[in-house]
Motif scaffolding. Structure first.
Motif, mmCIF file in Angstrom:
data_model
loop_
_atom_site.group_PDB
_atom_site.id
_atom_site.type_symbol
_atom_site.label_atom_id
_atom_site.label_comp_id
_atom_site.label_asym_id
_atom_site.label_seq_id
_atom_site.Cartn_x
_atom_site.Cartn_y
_atom_site.Cartn_z
ATOM 1 N N THR A 12 43.541 48.039 55.394
ATOM 2 C CA THR A 12 44.047 49.141 54.584
ATOM 3 C C THR A 12 44.778 48.607 53.362
ATOM 4 N N PHE A 13 45.581 47.556 53.565
ATOM 5 C CA PHE A 13 46.275 46.914 52.442
ATOM 6 C C PHE A 13 45.267 46.446 51.389
ATOM 7 N N ALA A 14 44.203 45.811 51.833
ATOM 8 C CA ALA A 14 43.198 45.297 50.895
ATOM 9 C C ALA A 14 42.528 46.425 50.116
ATOM 10 N N LEU A 15 42.224 47.525 50.783
ATOM 11 C CA LEU A 15 41.598 48.657 50.099
ATOM 12 C C LEU A 15 42.542 49.284 49.068
ATOM 13 N N ILE A 16 43.804 49.419 49.440
ATOM 14 C CA ILE A 16 44.786 49.988 48.507
ATOM 15 C C ILE A 16 44.983 49.048 47.322
ATOM 16 N N ALA A 17 45.067 47.746 47.604
ATOM 17 C CA ALA A 17 45.247 46.770 46.522
ATOM 18 C C ALA A 17 44.060 46.788 45.571
ATOM 19 N N ARG A 18 42.869 46.954 46.118
ATOM 20 C CA ARG A 18 41.668 47.024 45.273
ATOM 21 C C ARG A 18 41.718 48.259 44.378
ATOM 22 N N ALA A 19 42.096 49.396 44.963
ATOM 23 C CA ALA A 19 42.194 50.628 44.174
ATOM 24 C C ALA A 19 43.255 50.494 43.088
ATOM 25 N N ALA A 20 44.374 49.879 43.436
ATOM 26 C CA ALA A 20 45.451 49.699 42.456
ATOM 27 C C ALA A 20 45.011 48.790 41.326
ATOM 28 N N GLY A 21 44.335 47.715 41.666
ATOM 29 C CA GLY A 21 43.915 46.751 40.655
ATOM 30 C C GLY A 21 42.780 47.226 39.785
ATOM 31 N N LEU A 22 41.897 48.033 40.346
ATOM 32 C CA LEU A 22 40.730 48.473 39.585
ATOM 33 C C LEU A 22 40.981 49.706 38.726
ATOM 34 N N LYS A 23 41.805 50.626 39.215
ATOM 35 C CA LYS A 23 41.945 51.859 38.440
ATOM 36 C C LYS A 23 43.352 52.429 38.394
#
Length: 111
Positions: A12-23
């Motif tokens: 879940t952390f990785a998915l949130i971090a990806r969303a934060a970093g991408l958009k």
């Protein structure tokens, strides 16, 4: 230790971090600060809950009660819970702002 819980929180952390970093935290002109705040608070919450689970494992799996590990688990659970609550509050802010804009209220805080 429940390995699936740790794995789930890290995923879940990785998915949130990806969303934060991408958009969510990049597009400053298009998105409100709540998008980034929600992601950051949720990431902190996920990581501190992982720390709580690992501390709990250290106290539970040993032959004796490890009081510092129990304390660490409690503190990390508290901080993680507060962080996840902050992320949820930012999510509510996003929904209220979007709903106000859809219904033509404008700045919902002053309406």
């Amino acid at each position: 230790i429940d390995v699936s819980m740790v794995t789930s929180r890290l995923g879940t952390f990785a998915l949130i971090a990806r969303a934060a970093g991408l958009k969510d935290c990049k597009n400053k002109g298009k998105l409100t600060p709540e998008f980034c705040a929600s992601d950051i608070a949720s990431m902190v919450g996920q990581l501190t809950m992982v720390a709580a689970l690992l501390s709990d494992a250290a106290s539970t799996c040993g032959g004796t009660i490890d009081h510092p590990a129990v304390c660490s688990s409690a503190v990390n659970t508290f901080i993680g819970g507060l962080s996840l609550l902050a992320g949820a509050a930012a999510d509510v802010q996003k929904v209220c702002r979007a709903s106000a804009n859809i219904h033509g209220i404008g700045d919902w805080q002053t309406a």
